[in-house]
Design a protein around this motif. Sequence first.
Motif, PDB file in Angstrom:
ATOM      1  N   GLY A 158       2.142  10.881   3.533  1.00 57.14           N
ATOM      2  CA  GLY A 158       0.235  11.238   3.415  1.00 57.14           C
ATOM      3  C   GLY A 158       0.974  11.457   1.506  1.00 57.14           C
ATOM      4  N   GLY A 159       1.574  11.949   1.272  1.00 54.62           N
ATOM      5  CA  GLY A 159       1.642  12.490  -0.012  1.00 54.62           C
ATOM      6  C   GLY A 159       2.008  11.120  -1.260  1.00 54.62           C
ATOM      7  N   LEU A 160       1.687  10.117  -1.040  1.00 58.54           N
ATOM      8  CA  LEU A 160       2.082   8.905  -2.328  1.00 58.54           C
ATOM      9  C   LEU A 160       1.289   8.589  -3.346  1.00 58.54           C
ATOM     10  N   GLY A 161       0.089   9.135  -3.311  1.00 57.33           N
ATOM     11  CA  GLY A 161      -0.575   9.586  -4.523  1.00 57.33           C
ATOM     12  C   GLY A 161      -1.699   8.596  -4.884  1.00 57.33           C
ATOM     13  N   GLU A 162      -2.373   8.637  -5.581  1.00 57.89           N
ATOM     14  CA  GLU A 162      -3.342   7.321  -5.602  1.00 57.89           C
ATOM     15  C   GLU A 162      -2.773   6.120  -5.969  1.00 57.89           C
ATOM     16  N   GLU A 163      -2.300   6.423  -6.887  1.00 52.66           N
ATOM     17  CA  GLU A 163      -1.375   4.647  -7.510  1.00 52.66           C
ATOM     18  C   GLU A 163      -0.791   3.925  -6.264  1.00 52.66           C
ATOM     19  N   VAL A 164      -0.032   4.394  -5.944  1.00 54.22           N
ATOM     20  CA  VAL A 164       0.704   4.499  -4.928  1.00 54.22           C
ATOM     21  C   VAL A 164      -0.214   3.593  -3.700  1.00 54.22           C
ATOM     22  N   VAL A 165      -0.999   4.417  -2.964  1.00 55.19           N
ATOM     23  CA  VAL A 165      -2.302   4.183  -2.308  1.00 55.19           C
ATOM     24  C   VAL A 165      -2.963   2.721  -2.604  1.00 55.19           C
ATOM     25  N   THR A 166      -3.456   2.681  -4.388  1.00 57.19           N
ATOM     26  CA  THR A 166      -3.932   1.047  -5.002  1.00 57.19           C
ATOM     27  C   THR A 166      -3.444   0.756  -4.862  1.00 57.19           C
ATOM     28  N   ARG A 167      -2.310   0.469  -5.112  1.00 55.58           N
ATOM     29  CA  ARG A 167      -0.895  -1.049  -4.376  1.00 55.58           C
ATOM     30  C   ARG A 167      -1.667  -1.362  -4.043  1.00 55.58           C
ATOM     31  N   LEU A 168      -1.067  -1.043  -2.815  1.00 52.10           N
ATOM     32  CA  LEU A 168      -0.678  -1.118  -1.447  1.00 52.10           C
ATOM     33  C   LEU A 168      -2.099  -1.459  -0.525  1.00 52.10           C
ATOM     34  N   ALA A 169      -3.445  -0.950  -0.995  1.00 52.13           N
ATOM     35  CA  ALA A 169      -4.514  -1.688  -0.911  1.00 52.13           C
ATOM     36  C   ALA A 169      -4.685  -3.346  -1.398  1.00 52.13           C
ATOM     37  N   ARG A 170      -4.464  -2.992  -2.851  1.00 53.10           N
ATOM     38  CA  ARG A 170      -4.153  -4.920  -3.488  1.00 53.10           C
ATOM     39  C   ARG A 170      -4.198  -5.166  -3.234  1.00 53.10           C
ATOM     40  N   MET A 171      -2.159  -5.180  -2.297  1.00 57.97           N
ATOM     41  CA  MET A 171      -1.871  -5.913  -1.951  1.00 57.97           C
ATOM     42  C   MET A 171      -1.700  -6.317  -0.785  1.00 57.97           C
ATOM     43  N   ALA A 172      -2.615  -5.224  -0.134  1.00 60.74           N
ATOM     44  CA  ALA A 172      -3.474  -5.766   1.595  1.00 60.74           C
ATOM     45  C   ALA A 172      -4.606  -6.813   1.261  1.00 60.74           C
ATOM     46  N   ALA A 173      -4.960  -7.192  -0.046  1.00 66.73           N
ATOM     47  CA  ALA A 173      -6.245  -7.646   0.021  1.00 66.73           C
ATOM     48  C   ALA A 173      -5.782  -9.314   0.447  1.00 66.73           C
ATOM     49  N   GLY A 174      -6.437  -9.910   1.126  1.00 63.01           N
ATOM     50  CA  GLY A 174      -6.733 -11.314   1.229  1.00 63.01           C
ATOM     51  C   GLY A 174      -5.524 -11.580   2.180  1.00 63.01           C
ATOM     52  N   ARG A 175      -5.005 -10.802   3.273  1.00 61.41           N
ATOM     53  CA  ARG A 175      -3.350 -11.350   3.744  1.00 61.41           C
ATOM     54  C   ARG A 175      -3.672 -10.212   4.973  1.00 61.41           C
ATOM     55  N   ARG A 176      -3.008 -10.407   5.709  1.00 60.07           N
ATOM     56  CA  ARG A 176      -2.457  -9.122   6.732  1.00 60.07           C
ATOM     57  C   ARG A 176      -1.182  -8.340   6.374  1.00 60.07           C
ATOM     58  N   LEU A 177      -1.516  -6.960   6.388  1.00 54.81           N
ATOM     59  CA  LEU A 177       0.133  -5.965   6.336  1.00 54.81           C
ATOM     60  C   LEU A 177      -0.151  -5.690   7.429  1.00 54.81           C
TER      61      LEU A 177
END
Length: 228
Positions: A93-112
Amino acid sequence: MTIMTGPEAMVTFGGAELAARVAGTLWWPERQVLAVADMHLGRSERLARQGHTLLPPYETLDTLARLEAEVAALAPRVVISLGDSFDDLPAAGGLGEEVVTRLARMAAGRRLIWIAGNHDPGPLDLPGTYLEEAEIGGITFRHIAEVETRRPEVSAHFHPKVRLMLRGRTISRKCFAMSGTRLILPAFGAYTGGLDVRDRALRDLIGPDATTLVLDREVVALPLARLG
């Protein structure tokens, strides 16, 4: 079982041709599935929060960058994190905005897919799908290997390592541990310890005829029996 060593080792497991990569990830080219184990994101934050030894707080970004490099190199359709993706739920829950954004980018177009681990057993408010385990092409992906199984499974949890003597000194390296029905991945995260494959907890699971795929500058296949 056919094994070739190099930057990745191709193994036949559960009727599939899989690549154990020197980065510590498992790649299934036919299905375009990339699996990673025990990232333990947020470990330094969790240790500091609980009053343990302070560690440089960069391991989450380092671990994420290495995973992003694997995704960029392989362009998988599915990315599976085999549990203990986070060191605990507050860390998730405390990963920070940058990490969450990068995870969302990684998930885009694929199944995570996030598999439940013993460090992160609850639902996660992050991009992707949360599952207890996943089955793809007859292979089960879970966090902890079952004590008795006749079906091929890919798992995590134990952070397998080997200790080797090299020119009179002992070195420790992460490894995959593989038997007929089990393939256990090394921990991918920074600041993660490991369990020697000769420890009884692992030996009882993989058996004496197991193979280790040792990660160094390349992947080196060594029968467990040769390690003593």
